[in-house]
Design an enzyme around this catalytic site. Structure first.
Site, mmCIF file in Angstrom:
data_model
loop_
_atom_site.group_PDB
_atom_site.id
_atom_site.type_symbol
_atom_site.label_atom_id
_atom_site.label_comp_id
_atom_site.label_asym_id
_atom_site.label_seq_id
_atom_site.Cartn_x
_atom_site.Cartn_y
_atom_site.Cartn_z
ATOM 1 C CG ASP A 101 -0.543 -16.160 12.900
ATOM 2 O OD1 ASP A 101 -1.007 -15.835 11.783
ATOM 3 O OD2 ASP A 101 -1.039 -17.062 13.596
ATOM 4 C CG HIS B 16 -5.217 29.167 8.827
ATOM 5 N ND1 HIS B 16 -5.627 28.108 9.610
ATOM 6 C CD2 HIS B 16 -4.901 30.166 9.696
ATOM 7 C CE1 HIS B 16 -5.536 28.442 10.886
ATOM 8 N NE2 HIS B 16 -5.102 29.681 10.967
ATOM 9 C CD GLU C 239 -2.823 -1.215 0.060
ATOM 10 O OE1 GLU C 239 -3.463 -0.186 -0.225
ATOM 11 O OE2 GLU C 239 -2.889 -2.281 -0.596
ATOM 12 C CE LYS D 293 -4.004 -16.890 14.692
ATOM 13 N NZ LYS D 293 -3.863 -18.222 14.143
#
Lengths: 427, 427, 427, 427
Positions: free
Chosen positions: B323, B414, B118, B249
């Site tokens: 993992d 701004h 990514e 998990k």
């Protein structure tokens, strides 16, 4: 709530030995000079990579494992997917399958590439996949899709927030036009609005074609927000492109209420004979487990209830160039088991939050694309099919682990305490 | 609840076109012959790998991307980590840092390897890491540790379940002895008990040395269960080594009540000048965001509240042989921001559920070990330090993304509508 | 997870003394004859009530406290609200206020009747109400309304479930017509659909006029379901008028995603001078508390985050003839505090799930209607105003309790350990 | 997430008609003089009550319904339970039963007084109670008890927070002594500790005898906190007697991890013949409903899964002088159904969070005590038995409503569309 004091006392005693006030100093800020910055940025070539490996702290021996010849040859492919590149991590890939899917979009027998370093994971999913295939394959359907970004707007008062919401509900089409200026593949398809005092959280839901679409949704949301801030008669004091209500990269209960990514449901009926020959257990025993473990999950405060979706999902995502961080949200779902009178077992898996794509992100990187090609699902036109295969894989994994857990007890019940280790969850 | 009917109608219309009853047939089971089984199993050599690639469905072109020369040379290393091996997925690794950690166990300046596909993720974390370092580094402490397995026992009646629980509370030491027969590195350190009608869920909590320890805990739990079934005066009708209450998990609310893996807390104070020069925003603006986004997260039904823990965690886990499926649970935590009167910003990140290790699992595979060596944390003796570095990394990521989101609004406020795209979350 | 074994051991030791297997017998079924059935049913007259009090197990002395002269005189009023009537419970009512509400529907200064047996509750809410009033009153707005029933339909397959959903999305208008046959006051206004394998959960959302509307929604849902079962081309195997997805009578995370009953938001700005003179604290101290306690709530796994909504809500509901069981769901919401630069405090309370009405249920019973009359909100046309007053009351309660908690710490910080008990939460 | 924009648009259109910016003014603060304060306070006599009723806003006609002769005669009894007293609300009480409980503490056949204004509620619970009794009664056991207060302490740094926690783990006995100075009935029995950055949340768990014990726990916690602040070598910057982690008055996921109040489990086996003759359904049909509705609840984001605990609980709490606000937390739990091969139905109800008492609070008020006397459980020594009866009542309610829902479908399945309204949930 919280950990028991005696347990913490044990831990602290062992961890800190004689933790004394003066020891606390090691946690204080240190204002010594910083080591060197990492050279480079997005550039990937031998020079840039070499400069990074020249950082004094980096052990030269590590370089060989990350910058192998193939990686060096293909490193240019990673330019748009990583910064400060120093090589590649090699994750072993195993095949699970064949997995028969009878889906609205995916139809066929799939060999599924899974990248993991956890022993037994591939074997367990492969066992489940073969069982699914022997039973004629699972039905599968994407039943909804969409990706949400949730900008938030702060107003001076509840009255202004209400006026803003009233205005926004009348301007859905204009928001859609603003979104369209940023993408050909995505479209704004829904809008939700939450007033919380003088704050407004807005859910913008997009379709994103065959991309997982999170960046597409963010960019389109920026455009919608600029349109909003320019045109709204009620100006926000401040606003953010995301107010943490979208569920991005985290498990949330709202997944079930709508959709994030693809919502997929899959189901199968396994005949009694296959349950016995392949899983060495019975449908009623598996249903006993399901009933007990659903409440185990509920009492642990889980979102959804399932066995080990994250195992298969993480391995599939890493192999196929998906965003592995999305495992945090995509692993939310439910598994349902039902023993039938004829000894067969009905099982359904539903995933409301499957963030996947077959274009964009890491999908076109060499080994990732190769994995998608093994599935026959590389490139445009395959995102929904990929989602159905993913759900079918998780169904296979649920059957396999519940079978193992149940065969364990089943065996024991009939053998009166096995001497060797009994079957255990494989992952 | 659920998706709005008009949205679903839109989706179905587009997805199924004219979904008719006769179309439903494509979801029915198909009993045509299965394609061939995958040859092999755990064996990894040229022959076995070649047989797998000979499966007719596999595109030969994909092979080069998975079975590169380095992989072929090192493939033997993967024997205990994967089944049905067909090569390796190459995940690009970028360096983030330097990241200064002043921890109870980790002390120093770290360059952190992150494996992700990514874009912008490494840049964002690296920016945050440098900010942390410039501010003198973050304090960090593992404050508890333990890994839980939760076997479940079904009895005939609530009375029997109660008698069993009473017996179990008197036999903690014997359970510990049974566990010790299976491992030198782990130890049973706590026991929890939940009665639900005639079912009993039991939480066995283990320390696991420098391993993440899930397999160790499972094997020890098997031993404890065999001891229990043999010795309990009240025999269960059936039992399972895991009744889904451990949170393995999956994200669960119970994480905060105890610990799974390591519980780590990190904190930092960033001076006003650094916030302005590095993040282009202010502490009050970041605190505004925090207050708004905490409620955004709460209203989405998330467990814990944070920004994007999963991004850094998944990238670190993949690089360092952890993992990756544990991202589903380990990404649970809380981030707290506090603007101080002197313009500085206090930020804390707490992770109750960090499943990590520096031995076992994928930690000794070549590229994974190389990444741990870059951190200086490979092998025994480093698990707690690794946990502290992981938490520090996530702190850096929170500062970076909240800075970007806030600078966006700050700039806009701004500049009165910037023309170019404003800063957005990078991942 | 779960309770620590040593604590359970302590409890069992003390509770069961020497719990032995033979003691378990007391939990076994006993098949001795049942004592007499309760005479009567819905009938309320002296004869029927007398027969019930003649049950041998009932202590005659208790009768005077339940069947007082006023109750006996008015008992006929309860015929449609209770079965097996034996008298009335007398709950003391205190007044809180005046409470100034500047709402979209409620506008004025209210004295709020609260029925509770918990000391200090009325005093605390009344203190907060006066503070709100002195600050000019709170803004309030009902921002959405609707009551959901969620029937569930079981089909043979996922394919059939999908066909059913496709059909349902095309028949919203017909469902609305079916609903209209059962009520003049309610209308079907939205429809949501969830596919889970071969099951479909359907959310039917109704407006219900000035009634809380749960019975109205149930009856209309029955009519819609009969229409569905008669007309759907895909017949369900079985179905239920409620599949437990509506959130009826329970806290659910989905509340924030939509609305159950009225969704109301209220807000106020309290000037620094009032915070000091009335609460003896400061806005920054209250914001400190808010920031800390939001995370306390999050880490406890609560749905929403707030202080003690249930206290005021239960007392208001009992006084005003609302369904007290709905406290379980209506107490879900969020409180937000924000210290401003001028020393003032912004506070907002948002309740997405306020099940209330001013007609139907217990609202027309004598003392309940009297309480609604004290508010000036008895009868048709007042449900939204009542919802806004309820939310304003809870805002007052949050300010009061957080003020007390904070003044406690504030005092202590300045007095170096007070000798007497410091201010504590009053309820 | 959130409500669909078209639905909100519909609502806003109808609610605000032409909501225009100028209309927002009605939500602005109004600084007109406040109406008069409420005279009095805790005093309850004719004069004080008369002064309150003399407030100009109060409708004189309402007085008769609140200040009936019996109330006027007994009003002195309410002095310690209410402030600003203006009379009593009369809540009709119905009897449910007989309910046979075979409990560790409650043993016998109970007629249960329920105070509610919701039609059919008593009838439904009574039907379930009779079914339980005919089946031989339910087994019941309090399996844990304790009430938690969770003070929170803010330190300068994580290091100080860690030192504080280390100190606290060594001082449990001294904390217990501090608590003992405030109460004879309660005792500190457990301590939990959560570090979140530089904040520490502390769970103090007390037994509280036969009182529900929330006030007792608060006062004891104050004493412990004073001890802590005086003796800790690491001084907090500030602290609060409650940091919102206790779960007081709100549903939290942590309930299942420990206990709040009493943790009770009850169970029963209903023979096939009774299911058919009394509920007009079958065990498999009820199990079908349970499997479907558990997932309905899970997907709605509920904490625990059950049918309608809040109905029976609120009615029992109001009748018997319990704290009705605690329904918000006490209604959390799980219901489990299991169809057995012989056609019977096993059902268990587990409540981890039953805040109840038989002394203190409202338990000694006249009509409340009368209701406890009807149960034979008034006064000291009965709190655990009361908890078991409460759980048994909720079990009866679950059987009754699931029977009704299931009989509905069952009837329909056999009658091919009934003409009259089919059985529906009664509350």
């Amino acid at each position: 709530m919280a950990a028991h004091f005696r347990r913490i006392a044990d831990f602290l005693k062992q961890a800190f030995a004689d933790l004394r006030p003066e020891d606390a100093g090691r946690l204080a800020p240190r204002h010594t000079p910083s080591p060197p910055r990492i050279p480079g940025g997005s550039v990937i070539d031998d020079t840039a990579v070499g400069q990074r490996w020249a950082l004094p702290a980096l052990p030269p021996a590590a370089r060989d494992a990350l910058v192998d010849p193939w990686t060096r040859e293909h490193q240019g492919a990673y330019t748009r997917n990583i910064e400060n590149f120093i090589g590649t991590a090699k994750i072993p890939v195993g095949l699970a399958g064949p997995l028969r899917v009878n889906g609205a979009h995916a139809s066929g027998d799939f060999y599924v590439p899974l990248a993991t370093t956890e022993a037994a994971l591939v074997a367990s999913y492969s066992r489940g996949a073969q069982l699914v295939t022997e039973a004629g394959g699972c039905a599968a359907a994407v039943v909804n899709e969409g990706v949400t970004r949730a900008p938030a707007f702060a107003f001076a008062t509840l009255a202004e927030a209400s006026l803003f919401v009233a205005w926004a509900t009348r301007n859905f089409d204009a928001f859609g036009s603003a979104a369209r200026t940023t993408t050909r593949h995505g479209a704004l398809v829904d809008l939700q609005l939450v007033i919380e005092g003088n704050n407004v959280h807005m859910g913008l839901e997009f379709t994103t074609g065959d991309a997982s679409g999170q960046n597409m949704a963010t960019i389109a949301t920026e455009a919608v927000c600029r349109h909003i801030v320019e045109h709204t008669p009620v100006k926000p004091r401040y606003w953010f492109v995301e107010g943490n209500m979208s569920g991005d990269k985290k498990a949330t209960a709202q997944s079930f209420m709508g959709v994030r990514g693809k919502k997929v449901s899959v189901e199968i009926v396994i005949p009694a004979a296959l349950i016995e020959s392949r899983l060495h257990t019975t449908a009623p025993a598996m249903a006993d487990y399901a009933r007990m473990s659903v409440l185990g999950g509920v009492m642990s405060g889980s979102i959804g209830v399932q066995g080990h979706f994250a195992n298969g999902l993480a391995a599939l995502f890493i192999a196929c160039g998906q965003d592995a961080a999305c495992v945090a949200e995509a692993a939310v779902g439910v598994t349902r088991l039902e023993a039938r009178d004829d000894g067969s077992l009905y099982t359904a898996v539903t995933l409301p939050n499957l963030i996947v794509g077959t274009v964009g992100g890491g999908t076109s990187l060499p080994s990732q694309q190769a994995c998608l090609e093994i599935l026959g699902l590389a490139g445009a036109g395959h995102a929904r099919a990929f989602a159905e295969v993913a759900a079918a894989l998780l169904l296979a994994g649920e059957l396999s682990i519940i079978g193992a857990l149940t065969a364990g007890h089943f065996t024991r019940a009939h053998q009166r305490l096995a001497r060797g280790p009994s079957p255990t969850p494989t992952a």
